[in-house]
Design an enzyme around this catalytic site. Structure first.
Site, PDB file in Angstrom:
ATOM      1  N   HIS A   1      43.846  46.984  45.441  1.00 25.90           N
ATOM      2  CA  HIS A   1      42.701  47.814  45.805  1.00 25.90           C
ATOM      3  C   HIS A   1      42.763  48.096  47.300  1.00 25.90           C
ATOM      4  O   HIS A   1      43.745  47.721  47.965  1.00 25.90           O
ATOM      5  CB  HIS A   1      41.394  47.116  45.390  1.00 25.90           C
ATOM      6  CG  HIS A   1      41.280  45.681  45.876  1.00 25.90           C
ATOM      7  ND1 HIS A   1      41.250  45.345  47.210  1.00 25.90           N
ATOM      8  CD2 HIS A   1      41.215  44.511  45.192  1.00 25.90           C
ATOM      9  CE1 HIS A   1      41.142  44.037  47.340  1.00 25.90           C
ATOM     10  NE2 HIS A   1      41.134  43.500  46.132  1.00 25.90           N
ATOM     11  N   GLU A   2      41.703  48.711  47.819  1.00 28.88           N
ATOM     12  CA  GLU A   2      41.726  49.125  49.230  1.00 28.88           C
ATOM     13  C   GLU A   2      41.791  47.950  50.208  1.00 28.88           C
ATOM     14  O   GLU A   2      42.197  48.109  51.350  1.00 28.88           O
ATOM     15  CB  GLU A   2      40.502  49.998  49.544  1.00 28.88           C
ATOM     16  CG  GLU A   2      40.572  51.391  48.944  1.00 28.88           C
ATOM     17  CD  GLU A   2      41.792  52.172  49.427  1.00 28.88           C
ATOM     18  OE1 GLU A   2      42.042  52.190  50.648  1.00 28.88           O
ATOM     19  OE2 GLU A   2      42.509  52.735  48.579  1.00 28.88           O
ATOM     20  N   GLY A   3      41.356  46.768  49.759  1.00 26.20           N
ATOM     21  CA  GLY A   3      41.493  45.571  50.612  1.00 26.20           C
ATOM     22  C   GLY A   3      42.957  45.274  50.851  1.00 26.20           C
ATOM     23  O   GLY A   3      43.401  45.099  51.999  1.00 26.20           O
ATOM     24  N   HIS A   4      43.729  45.252  49.769  1.00 25.54           N
ATOM     25  CA  HIS A   4      45.178  45.053  49.903  1.00 25.54           C
ATOM     26  C   HIS A   4      45.783  46.189  50.735  1.00 25.54           C
ATOM     27  O   HIS A   4      46.644  45.953  51.595  1.00 25.54           O
ATOM     28  CB  HIS A   4      45.846  45.047  48.530  1.00 25.54           C
ATOM     29  CG  HIS A   4      45.360  43.995  47.589  1.00 25.54           C
ATOM     30  ND1 HIS A   4      44.634  44.294  46.464  1.00 25.54           N
ATOM     31  CD2 HIS A   4      45.501  42.638  47.595  1.00 25.54           C
ATOM     32  CE1 HIS A   4      44.352  43.176  45.804  1.00 25.54           C
ATOM     33  NE2 HIS A   4      44.850  42.154  46.475  1.00 25.54           N
TER      34      HIS A   4
ATOM     35  N   GLY B   1      43.773  38.431  54.255  1.00 26.41           N
ATOM     36  CA  GLY B   1      42.448  39.011  54.451  1.00 26.41           C
ATOM     37  C   GLY B   1      41.409  37.947  54.807  1.00 26.41           C
ATOM     38  O   GLY B   1      41.450  36.837  54.272  1.00 26.41           O
TER      39      GLY B   1
ATOM     40  N   ASP C   1      39.050  35.998  52.221  1.00 25.65           N
ATOM     41  CA  ASP C   1      39.323  34.621  51.815  1.00 25.65           C
ATOM     42  C   ASP C   1      39.483  33.789  53.091  1.00 25.65           C
ATOM     43  O   ASP C   1      40.598  33.384  53.451  1.00 25.65           O
ATOM     44  CB  ASP C   1      40.588  34.582  50.954  1.00 25.65           C
ATOM     45  CG  ASP C   1      40.436  35.426  49.711  1.00 25.65           C
ATOM     46  OD1 ASP C   1      39.833  34.942  48.737  1.00 25.65           O
ATOM     47  OD2 ASP C   1      40.882  36.597  49.714  1.00 25.65           O
TER      48      ASP C   1
ATOM     49  N   SER D   1      37.385  43.201  45.499  1.00 21.04           N
ATOM     50  CA  SER D   1      38.054  42.048  44.914  1.00 21.04           C
ATOM     51  C   SER D   1      38.629  42.485  43.568  1.00 21.04           C
ATOM     52  O   SER D   1      38.018  43.287  42.861  1.00 21.04           O
ATOM     53  CB  SER D   1      37.054  40.911  44.698  1.00 21.04           C
ATOM     54  OG  SER D   1      37.558  39.988  43.747  1.00 21.04           O
TER      55      SER D   1
HETATM   56  P1  AMP Z   1      44.709  38.535  46.223  1.00 19.54           P
HETATM   57  O1  AMP Z   1      45.562  39.574  45.544  1.00 19.54           O
HETATM   58  O2  AMP Z   1      43.295  38.504  45.756  1.00 19.54           O
HETATM   59  O3  AMP Z   1      45.375  37.184  46.270  1.00 19.54           O
HETATM   60  O4  AMP Z   1      44.621  39.002  47.725  1.00 19.54           O
HETATM   61  C1  AMP Z   1      45.763  39.243  48.500  1.00 19.54           C
HETATM   62  C2  AMP Z   1      45.356  39.353  49.947  1.00 19.54           C
HETATM   63  O5  AMP Z   1      44.442  40.430  50.100  1.00 19.54           O
HETATM   64  C3  AMP Z   1      44.658  38.078  50.458  1.00 19.54           C
HETATM   65  O6  AMP Z   1      45.122  37.788  51.764  1.00 19.54           O
HETATM   66  C4  AMP Z   1      43.206  38.485  50.445  1.00 19.54           C
HETATM   67  O7  AMP Z   1      42.428  37.801  51.412  1.00 19.54           O
HETATM   68  C5  AMP Z   1      43.303  39.961  50.795  1.00 19.54           C
HETATM   69  N1  AMP Z   1      42.095  40.653  50.358  1.00 19.54           N
HETATM   70  C6  AMP Z   1      41.528  40.624  49.122  1.00 19.54           C
HETATM   71  N2  AMP Z   1      40.383  41.336  49.109  1.00 19.54           N
HETATM   72  C7  AMP Z   1      40.221  41.834  50.361  1.00 19.54           C
HETATM   73  C8  AMP Z   1      39.235  42.644  50.993  1.00 19.54           C
HETATM   74  N3  AMP Z   1      38.171  43.108  50.339  1.00 19.54           N
HETATM   75  N4  AMP Z   1      39.389  42.948  52.302  1.00 19.54           N
HETATM   76  C9  AMP Z   1      40.448  42.473  52.990  1.00 19.54           C
HETATM   77  N5  AMP Z   1      41.417  41.712  52.466  1.00 19.54           N
HETATM   78  C10 AMP Z   1      41.317  41.389  51.158  1.00 19.54           C
END
Ligand code: AMP
Length: 281
Positions: free
Chosen positions: A22-25, A135, A138, A173
């Site tokens: 998603h946009e966070g990634h 990010g 977390d 998320s």
């Molecule tokens: P995940 O795929 O959930 O393990 O996340 C991969 C990375 O993306 C981790 O370092 C997370 O902290 C980061 N991340 C997930 N959601 C967000 C967000 N909303 N904003 C910024 N970084 C994010």
């Protein structure tokens, strides 16, 4: 590739993910793309960071669209190993960050951080990046990984990036897809509670217990929300503080139905010893 890039003095970047991008990634990838070449992204839904009653089996897996997104974002290499590659049958070595791993997320999710630090250690060893991007969504995870990199003399800089939010300010998320429309609306209570805490701090409130009580009251006003924790902690140790007088996190973990969401407000003094804070929400 890493050895050759290092020999050519190029900055190797790594963005580890569990996919369902998603946009966070995307924000981590965009920043890494600006700073690194080559850029490697990983997708690995790490079984060792899920508890037996958690959502490993139903965690969203969208590999085709993920790899297309990564290609379009200019990622040079996608590393998407099988579980058996990362954890062969006789696998028996784990990385555990003492203390920090036991608190908050660690208390609610026993073994979670051991799984996280172990897999991140392995990814860093395999890819050998100069910089690895995480990010602040977390926050405790990012803090733990920074500690691990320092304690184990890793040759990778850990870069922590801001939280990306939906237009209604819910933190993005991969788990948000579990929410039905009613729950999705209720989920904005996390941000609204953090925003109220920010207002209290901006008005000079420094008493952590008072802040926690206000947070609880606000979260409890949403019938679909069940609070796991709502705490004000020191940004280094993640131990509770009595008074807000240095860099801190206001951390939330809240169940909306069966979906567990986390979010946080980071505050740091504007200058050393200053009682004025900058807020990152
Ligand atoms: P995940 O795929 O959930 O393990 O996340 C991969 C990375 O993306 C981790 O370092 C997370 O902290 C980061 N991340 C997930 N959601 C967000 C967000 N909303 N904003 C910024 N970084 C994010």
């Amino acid at each position: 590739m890493a050895r050759q890039a290092r020999a050519e003095s190029r900055i190797i970047g790594l963005v580890p993910t569990m996919g369902a991008l998603h946009e966070g990634h995307a924000s981590l990838i965009a920043r890494a793309k600006r700073e690194c070449s080559p850029l490697i992204a990983s997708i690995f839904v790490n079984p060792k960071q899920f508890g037996p009653d958690e959502d490993f089996a139903k965690y969203p897996r969208t590999f085709e669209s993920d790899s297309e997104k990564l290609r379009q974002a200019g990622v040079d290499t996608l590393f998407a190993p099988e579980a058996a590659e990362i954890y062969p049958k006789d696998f028996s070595t784990y990385v555990h960050v003492e203390g920090l791993s036991e608190r908050l997320e660690g208390r609610s999710r026993p073994g979670h951080f051991r799984g996280v630090t172990t897999v991140v250690m392995k990814l860093l060893q395999i890819v050998q990046p100069h910089r690895a991007y995480f990010g602040r969504k977390d926050a405790q995870q990012a803090r733990l990984i920074t500690q691990m990199a320092r304690d184990l003399n890793l040759d990778s800089e850990i870069v922590v990036c801001p939280i990306v939010r939906e237009p209604d300010r819910l933190a993005l998320s991969s788990r948000n897809v579990y929410l039905n429309p009613e729950q999705r609306k209720a989920a904005t209570i996390l941000y609204r509670a953090l925003e109220a805490a920010k207002k209290e701090l901006e008005a000079g409130g420094r008493d952590a217990l008072h802040l926690q009580t206000s947070l609880r009251r606000k979260l409890d006003s949403e019938p679909l929300a069940a609070v796991d924790y709502a705490e004000v902690v020191d940004a280094e140790t993640f131990e509770p503080v009595v008074r807000v007088s240095r860099a801190c996190y206001v951390l939330l973990a809240v169940f909306i139905g069966k979906t567990r969401l986390i979010d946080n407000l980071y505050l740091e003094p504007k200058a050393p010893e200053s009682d004025e804070f900058m807020f990152h929400l």
